[in-house]
Write an enzyme that holds these catalytic residues in place. Structure first.
Site, PDB file in Angstrom:
ATOM      1  N   LEU A  44      -4.882  -4.723   3.607  1.00  0.00           N
ATOM      2  CA  LEU A  44      -5.028  -4.659   5.060  1.00  0.00           C
ATOM      3  C   LEU A  44      -3.804  -3.962   5.637  1.00  0.00           C
ATOM      4  CD1 LEU A  44      -6.312  -8.251   5.979  1.00  0.00           C
ATOM      5  CD2 LEU A  44      -7.633  -6.133   5.989  1.00  0.00           C
ATOM      6  N   ASP A  45      -4.010  -3.054   6.594  1.00  0.00           N
ATOM      7  CA  ASP A  45      -2.890  -2.425   7.284  1.00  0.00           C
ATOM      8  C   ASP A  45      -2.050  -3.499   7.971  1.00  0.00           C
ATOM      9  OD1 ASP A  45      -3.737   0.097   6.525  1.00  0.00           O
ATOM     10  OD2 ASP A  45      -4.848   0.458   8.387  1.00  0.00           O
ATOM     11  N   PRO A  46      -0.744  -3.253   8.177  1.00  0.00           N
ATOM     12  CA  PRO A  46       0.113  -4.266   8.808  1.00  0.00           C
ATOM     13  C   PRO A  46      -0.420  -4.797  10.137  1.00  0.00           C
ATOM     14  CG  PRO A  46       1.455  -2.523   7.883  1.00  0.00           C
ATOM     15  CD  PRO A  46       0.035  -2.081   7.718  1.00  0.00           C
TER      16      PRO A  46
END
EC number: 5.4.99.25
Length: 313
Positions: free
Chosen positions: A41-43
């Site tokens: 997951l992206d930050p």
């Protein structure tokens, strides 16, 4: 040595941390290096992050692969990252957009489609991540990939703010940032992803997710309960090895000819999931502990060890 052998956690990833940050924290809490996650997951993205503990890392590829997201698209803006964290490329009015046009647009994205990943992504180009080239200001295009949108549903349309809330159930490899960009293009005003929350991944849903444990409270009470791998693999049929000879052969990686009548849950389907071979089953011992995965064959019915754990449980 930590007593945990194998199992899963479901973390509700907070914004601001990478998936690897979450893994590192759990490694320190449990004192185990062999911990992995099932889907980056992206930050900025929140939500379901499946975590495999110990030998369960070998089971990740056998879990159901579709994922579900709830996201918000901001119309009228295009960015170089396809979300609101990037630099603005262009801005346009969304006054002409109506709810019916949004519904018609979303229908065009349902099913198998070709999608170009964002240039700020982890896709490899000649051995280098695309985002590294993009950060250097290099111009390049990423080839489209075939993905599948099983379901895309409009949750809310806020005309005043120009925001679309939607739910997407999709195949692995789908970029919701790209979906936001492409929906904005089709609506004629541009679009970028404003917010994203993953509500389901690898068969785990948001209701099972726990908050990431606090490192400052590193004690046994702070360690979340591990999910039994058999629960995570309940979509597969199962067979029990009951005799000493069967268990001995299993440990040695030998094929076993068995009666098909011993199969539990023999009729199973994984809907819309072509990534898991339909010829695998879980193998358990008399204590109902998972001792591995096997590929099964017809005529005669036999099982071929694929992953072998401790047959003693």
């Amino acid at each position: 040595m930590n007593s945990i052998a194998l199992g899963f956690l479901v973390i509700n990833k907070p914004a601001g941390l990478t998936s690897h940050d979450c893994v590192n924290r759990l490694r320190r809490i449990y004192g185990i290096k062999r911990i992995g996650h099932g889907g980056t997951l992206d930050p900025a993205v929140t939500g379901v992050l499946p975590i495999a503990i110990g030998k369960a890392t070998r089971l990740l590829s056998f879990l159901p692969s579709p994922k579900t997201y709830e996201g918000t698209i901001k119309l009228g803006i295009s960015t170089n990252t396809d979300d609101l964290t990037g630099e603005t490329i262009s801005e346009h009015s969304w006054d002409q957009v109506k709810e019916n046009s949004i519904l018609n647009c979303l229908n065009k994205f349902q099913g198998e489609i070709k999608q170009c990943p964002p240039i700020f992504s982890s896709v490899h180009i000649n051995g280098e991540r695309a985002y590294k080239k993009a950060r250097r200001g290099e111009f390049f295009e990423l080839p489209p990939k075939l993905i599948k949108i099983y379901r895309i549903k409009l949750i809310n349309w806020n005309k005043k703010d120009g925001t679309i809330d939607l739910e997407v159930h999709c195949s692995p490899g789908t970029y919701i940032r790209s979906l936001a960009r492409d929906i904005g293009k089709k609506l004629g005003c541009g679009g970028a992803l404003a917010k994203l929350n993953r509500t389901m991944a690898l068969g785990f849903n948001i209701d099972q997710a726990i908050e990431l444990p606090d490192l400052d409270k590193n004690n046994d009470l702070n360690k979340p309960m591990i999910i039994d791998p058999l629960k995570a693999l309940s979509h597969l049929p199962s067979i029990k090895l009951m005799t000493i000879d069967e268990l001995s052969s299993w440990r040695k990686g030998k094929h076993l000819i068995l009666s098909k009548s011993r199969l539990k849950n023999p009729l199973y389907l994984i809907e819309d999931d072509k990534d898991i071979p339909k010829t695998f089953l879980t193998v358990i011992n008399n204590e109902n502990h998972l001792i591995g995965l096997a590929r099964w064959h017809h005529e005669p019915f036999k099982i071929e060890p694929k992953i072998v754990f401790n047959a003693d449980g």
